[in-house]
Design a protein around this motif. Structure first.
Motif, short mmCIF file in Angstrom:
data_model
loop_
_atom_site.label_atom_id
_atom_site.label_comp_id
_atom_site.label_asym_id
_atom_site.label_seq_id
_atom_site.Cartn_x
_atom_site.Cartn_y
_atom_site.Cartn_z
N TRP A 157 0.85 -1.32 0.04
CA TRP A 157 0.22 -0.01 0.05
C TRP A 157 0.67 1.22 -0.02
N GLU A 213 -4.42 3.99 -1.00
CA GLU A 213 -3.80 2.70 0.17
C GLU A 213 -3.09 3.43 1.02
N SER A 229 -2.42 -4.46 -6.20
CA SER A 229 -2.54 -5.93 -6.01
C SER A 229 -1.44 -6.74 -5.67
N HIS A 262 -13.47 -5.94 0.79
CA HIS A 262 -13.43 -5.18 -0.23
C HIS A 262 -14.20 -5.67 -1.36
N TRP A 303 -3.60 0.67 -11.22
CA TRP A 303 -5.11 0.84 -11.46
C TRP A 303 -5.25 2.38 -10.93
N TRP A 351 -11.26 -0.09 -3.49
CA TRP A 351 -10.01 0.73 -3.31
C TRP A 351 -10.06 1.98 -4.12
N LYS A 384 -9.59 3.85 3.04
CA LYS A 384 -9.28 2.58 2.09
C LYS A 384 -10.26 2.27 1.24
N HIS A 430 -7.74 -11.71 -5.98
CA HIS A 430 -7.33 -11.42 -4.88
C HIS A 430 -7.31 -12.39 -3.86
C1 GAL Z 1 -5.71 -5.95 -3.57
C2 GAL Z 1 -5.80 -5.66 -2.11
C3 GAL Z 1 -6.42 -4.17 -1.92
C4 GAL Z 1 -5.89 -3.21 -2.85
C5 GAL Z 1 -5.68 -3.73 -4.48
C6 GAL Z 1 -4.86 -2.74 -5.00
O1 GAL Z 1 -5.05 -7.10 -3.68
O2 GAL Z 1 -6.60 -6.34 -1.41
O3 GAL Z 1 -6.32 -3.78 -0.85
O4 GAL Z 1 -4.27 -2.93 -2.31
O5 GAL Z 1 -4.85 -5.04 -4.35
O6 GAL Z 1 -3.31 -2.72 -4.70
#
Ligand code: GAL
Length: 417
Positions: free
Chosen positions: A36, A41, A70, A146, A252, A272, A339, A378
């Motif tokens: 993060w 994040e 991610s 999430h 992203w 996020w 977040k 994820h």
């Molecule tokens: C995911 C994670 C999220 C966010 C996202 C983008 O895997 O669970 O908290 O960080 O990646 O980075």
């Protein structure tokens, strides 16, 4: 094993002292690993760190976050450290199959006593506790839930394209993308690095196949050689046709930003993005809107960020102090509103989420008991072997556009176990 139990108990004692205002985290440093670092994040992580530091002035907090959405880079770095017995004191992973991989390789310490002491068995939903349990023991502390299947859109671009109803299913989505391409200069569907296309794939599969069939895809030995999967992949292909090229240098955040700035019509991304939009100062309902990705209304394609206690953590007591904060109502309510996630705990304060129209709606939907589907990308439904096979297949497909080869590889990926 005995020594381990003792030190976990010592950590818990220290937590009692901390809770009663005695201060001190039971060690002089704690190194916490995550990915993060980027928009949205980092702010959420920092809020949690600030709280930790205020409560534990004698413990040095080492933020070992490695950039890359991610965890694409971070997880490779982490794997190297775990293999060479150099673990951080705590790392962020995902509840579900990803966590099981770590447990099976002997990387994680169980947290049963800690869960009892912290009242986490009562505070967390049973179905989530199942996802962090292996052989009767729990192995991580979930901080949030999430949602993966959110489609963010630009009201301005849709207006310019003359689209006045949001697409309700994948076929309507493809029509909308075609309209955007014909009527505007905007990118119809924004993506970023390759993993964001993996992320897009799970929403399209869920929207095309429905919740039960999507969930069944990730059972060992699942049959991907079906007309249903072929049709879902054909839709995916049409959606991908309307993206700009996946670019390793754009993560992203850049894809989401395009929506908020009216450069793209849609982006299917986890929530996020809500935290990032806030950070950008984008106005919900004006600069961006959201809807469940087409065909997935009523289903929460979920994932949960979850902190662990690695075997051999150098500062185990301080790590437990960190985990206590992560698992607490206070910690979750500090972290999640920034977040873009809702709390894993069931007793969080809804008022903390009411400033964000997105989070308010997400919390209400979660509490109403939606249908559940696990995110594959994820870490919920499958471990790294299968997940990486899908990623490789998607990468090849992005290069050659060969849809049949994509399906064949996915069929094989499901058969190997
Ligand atoms: C995911 C994670 C999220 C966010 C996202 C983008 O895997 O669970 O908290 O960080 O990646 O980075």
């Amino acid at each position: 094993m005995r020594a381990r139990r003792w030190s976990v108990a010592a950590g818990a004692l220290c937590l009692v002292l901390v809770a009663s205002g005695c201060g001190g985290g039971g060690g002089d440093r704690v190194e916490v690993f995550s990915w993060w670092t980027g928009g949205g994040e980092e702010a959420a992580l920092n809020a949690l760190i600030e709280r930790f530091e205020a409560e534990n002035p004698d413990v040095e907090f080492v933020n070992a976050a490695v950039a890359g959405g991610s965890g694409t880079n971070a997880r490779a770095v982490l794997e190297g450290r775990l293999q060479s017995h150099d673990p951080p004191d705590s790392f962020q992973g995902h509840a579900g199959a990803e966590l099981q991989d770590y447990i099976e390789r002997g990387y994680l310490s169980p947290l049963d006593d800690f869960f009892q002491e912290q009242g986490l068995y009562d505070a967390l939903p049973e179905r989530l506790v199942e996802q962090i349990t292996y052989d009767g023991s729990v192995y991580s502390v979930p901080v949030n839930i999430h949602r993966s299947n959110v489609m963010w859109y630009s009201p301005a671009v849709l207006e310019e394209a003359g689209i006045d109803a949001l697409p309700q299913n994948p076929e309507e989505l493809v029509e909308a993308l075609e309209t955007v391409a014909e009527e505007t200069d905007a990118v119809p569907m924004a993506v970023g690095a390759q993993w964001t296309v993996d992320h897009l794939l799970e929403s399209v599969l869920l929207g095309s196949l429905g919740t039960d069939a999507y969930n069944a895809l990730w059972e060992p030995g699942a049959d991907w050689d079906t007309p249903g999967v072929a049709a879902a992949l054909a839709t995916f292909d049409q959606v991908v046709e309307h993206t700009q090229e996946a670019s390793a240098t754009e993560d992203w955040q850049e894809a989401a930003r395009r929506v908020a700035d009216g450069e793209a019509a849609f982006n299917i991304m986890g929530d996020w993005a809500a935290g990032y939009f806030d950070e950008l100062g984008a106005v919900p309902g004006e600069d961006y809107g959201w809807v469940a990705s087409p065909g997935t209304e009523g289903t929460y394609l979920w994932l949960s960020d979850s902190f662990t206690l690695p075997v051999g953590a150098p500062n185990e007591e301080a790590a437990l102090t960190w985990l206590a904060l992560v698992g607490s109502r206070e910690g979750q309510d500090v972290f999640n509103p920034l977040k873009g996630s809702i709390p894993a705990r069931e007793d969080a304060d809804p008022a903390e989420y009411a400033d964000s129209p997105y989070l308010e709606s997400a919390l209400a939907e979660w509490q109403a008991g939606p249908e559940l589907a696990g995110s594959f990308w994820h870490g919920v439904t499958v471990g790294d072997r299968w997940r990486n096979d899908v990623d490789t297949a998607v990468g090849l497909y992005l290069g050659d556009g060969d849809l049949k080869a994509l399906q064949n590889t996915l069929v094989r990926a499901a058969r190997v176990e």
